[in-house]
Design a protein around this motif. Structure first.
Motif, PDB file in Angstrom:
ATOM      1  N   PHE A 189       0.842  -1.186   0.000  1.00  0.00           N
ATOM      2  CA  PHE A 189       0.000   0.000   0.000  1.00  0.00           C
ATOM      3  C   PHE A 189       0.884   1.245   0.000  1.00  0.00           C
ATOM      4  N   ALA A 190       0.482   2.243  -0.756  1.00  0.00           N
ATOM      5  CA  ALA A 190       1.192   3.519  -0.739  1.00  0.00           C
ATOM      6  C   ALA A 190       0.377   4.535   0.050  1.00  0.00           C
ATOM      7  N   ASP A 226       1.767  -6.587   5.803  1.00  0.00           N
ATOM      8  CA  ASP A 226       1.737  -5.875   4.528  1.00  0.00           C
ATOM      9  C   ASP A 226       2.761  -4.741   4.537  1.00  0.00           C
ATOM     10  N   TRP A 227       3.220  -4.403   3.353  1.00  0.00           N
ATOM     11  CA  TRP A 227       4.177  -3.312   3.211  1.00  0.00           C
ATOM     12  C   TRP A 227       3.446  -1.985   2.977  1.00  0.00           C
ATOM     13  N   GLU A 258      14.457  -4.934  -3.610  1.00  0.00           N
ATOM     14  CA  GLU A 258      15.565  -5.015  -2.652  1.00  0.00           C
ATOM     15  C   GLU A 258      15.098  -5.211  -1.209  1.00  0.00           C
ATOM     16  N   LEU A 259      13.873  -4.809  -0.918  1.00  0.00           N
ATOM     17  CA  LEU A 259      13.393  -4.910   0.465  1.00  0.00           C
ATOM     18  C   LEU A 259      12.424  -6.070   0.683  1.00  0.00           C
ATOM     19  N   ALA A 260      12.192  -6.856  -0.356  1.00  0.00           N
ATOM     20  CA  ALA A 260      11.176  -7.907  -0.281  1.00  0.00           C
ATOM     21  C   ALA A 260      11.356  -8.823   0.922  1.00  0.00           C
ATOM     22  N   TYR A 283       3.482  -2.736   7.828  1.00  0.00           N
ATOM     23  CA  TYR A 283       2.398  -1.941   8.412  1.00  0.00           C
ATOM     24  C   TYR A 283       2.506  -1.858   9.930  1.00  0.00           C
ATOM     25  N   VAL A 284       2.572  -2.996  10.590  1.00  0.00           N
ATOM     26  CA  VAL A 284       2.554  -2.992  12.053  1.00  0.00           C
ATOM     27  C   VAL A 284       3.804  -2.325  12.622  1.00  0.00           C
TER      28      VAL A 284
END
Length: 235
Positions: A9-10, A106-107, A129-131, A176-177
């Motif tokens: 999510f952005a 979630d990111w 790169e951050l996956a 997210y958290v």
């Protein structure tokens, strides 16, 4: 399962006024190539296949958003009228507003409304790169100029070694958290990475480039216009 397929999510905080632009119009609505400045980044985020949804956090009393047509970016683009007094307040309000939709793992990619030159490859590199990174990270560029520390009279106190110094950009991408807890514990920060650092973690620096500039002063609008025009010409 959610843990194996996190969503992205952005969040674009856009509740500020942009006082350094010497304009009555909030910075995010200044015209850039015939569009509101914020629209350029929103178009890029909405077009990115990696991004599931884009939330723009506006001030509660924002009356300008409705004056523009955003329908071509729906349903991916969602306005949230819950912005706060500071960037951290707005991002945290946005995170709270999407709590029913976002899973803890979630990111979230937070992007400056005033960085209109965001490119697809910036998002792609950051996400790849951050996956599998535990802390998350941010786009940044190594500092190229010689840095001087000044006194109150603007006299040079010392030259600051630029080795290992990076200039932070956005998007900044965290779970997210993790981001919500960090911002709830550290509100007096100027970016999300600072909140994550205050929580004892070490975000990863993902190299971006100078074209992803932030529009802060009037001259920056002309630089952004030049970048976007030349990028479109190459495409």
């Amino acid at each position: 399962m959610q843990n194996f397929h996190p969503k992205h999510f952005a969040i674009v905080p856009a509740a500020g006024s942009g006082s350094r632009m010497v304009s009555d119009l909030p910075k995010q609505y200044l015209s850039l190539l015939g569009k509101p400045l914020i629209r350029h980044a929103l178009e890029t985020l909405c077009a990115a296949p990696e991004i599931d949804k884009v939330f723009v956090v506006l001030s509660v009393g924002d009356a300008l958003w409705a004056q523009y047509d955003w329908s071509d970016l729906a349903p991916k683009l969602v306005p949230l009228f819950c912005g706060g007094a500071t960037r951290a307040d707005s991002v945290l309000a946005g995170l709270r507003a999407i709590s029913a939709e976002a899973a803890q793992s979630d990111w979230v990619l937070v992007h400056d409304a005033a960085r209109p030159c965001l490119a697809p490859w910036h998002i792609d590199r950051l996400v790849r790169e951050l996956a599998h990174d535990e802390a998350g990270g941010l786009l940044a560029v190594p500092v190229a100029d010689t840095l001087k520390r000044a006194d109150t009279q603007r006299r040079v106190l010392q030259t600051v070694p630029r080795d290992s110094l990076w200039q932070a950009q956005t998007p900044q991408m965290f779970r997210y958290v993790m981001l919500r807890r960090a911002l709830e514990g550290a509100r007096d920060v100027t970016d999300e990475a600072s909140a994550i650092e205050a929580a004892g973690l070490h975000p990863k620096l993902v190299q971006g480039d100078a074209t992803n500039l932030k529009v802060t002063y009037p001259l920056d609008l002309h630089l952004a216009e030049w970048i976007l025009k030349n990028r479109e010409g190459r495409a």
